[in-house]
Scaffold this active site. Sequence first.
Site, PDB file in Angstrom:
ATOM      1  CB  SER A 119      -0.939   0.000   1.207  1.00 12.70           C
ATOM      2  OG  SER A 119      -0.192  -0.081   2.385  1.00 12.70           O
ATOM      3  CG  ASP A 120       2.445   5.148  -1.550  1.00 18.19           C
ATOM      4  OD1 ASP A 120       3.553   4.976  -1.012  1.00 18.19           O
ATOM      5  OD2 ASP A 120       2.060   6.257  -1.976  1.00 18.19           O
TER       6      ASP A 120
END
Length: 192
Positions: free
Chosen positions: A72-73
């Site tokens: 994720s980011d």
Amino acid sequence: MDKKYKIILASGSPRRQQFFKDFDLEFEVRLKEVDEIYPDHLKAEEITNFLAELKAKAFDGELAQNEVLVTSDTLVWLNGKALGKPKDYDDAFQILKSLSNDTHEVITSVCFTTTEKSETIFDVTKVTFSELTDEAIRYYLDNYKPFDKAGAYGIQEWIGLIGITKIEGSYTNVVGLPTEKVYNYLTKLLSN
């Protein structure tokens, strides 16, 4: 729930790891260093989608048949500009100054990768800060050192308690993971 897949979380973030513990799902943490560089023409969720997928590519050819990789980011999007993690104290100060008395978006993308496929979801939350004094910003930076956080702040910390006047959307998304969407995706995947 049938344990069709073993969950691999590729995140060093203590906040994301805690969310996965709170899901009561078994998972393993695997980390890889990735240069978080993206093409300049990307905007908003295009950036977080690209980086979540880039982090997943670091594991190409390493996943077992029964594993699902979660990468994720998160970034802060303000007036058409991406605000990632601050470079240093002065940068963090300027970032918080720019968020003061304004509304920004927090965007988190999550990429789910198995040996068969890869799928990316994202969520957007609007956050409004009241006017932050220079003293409040310095106090926060000196005492909480939010240099590992997108937008130089943690909503769950002091600055969130004293400075945020409004939030539209998922609170946990601002912390770093849209938990409701992630949990629903994983439970569907695990029960198929």
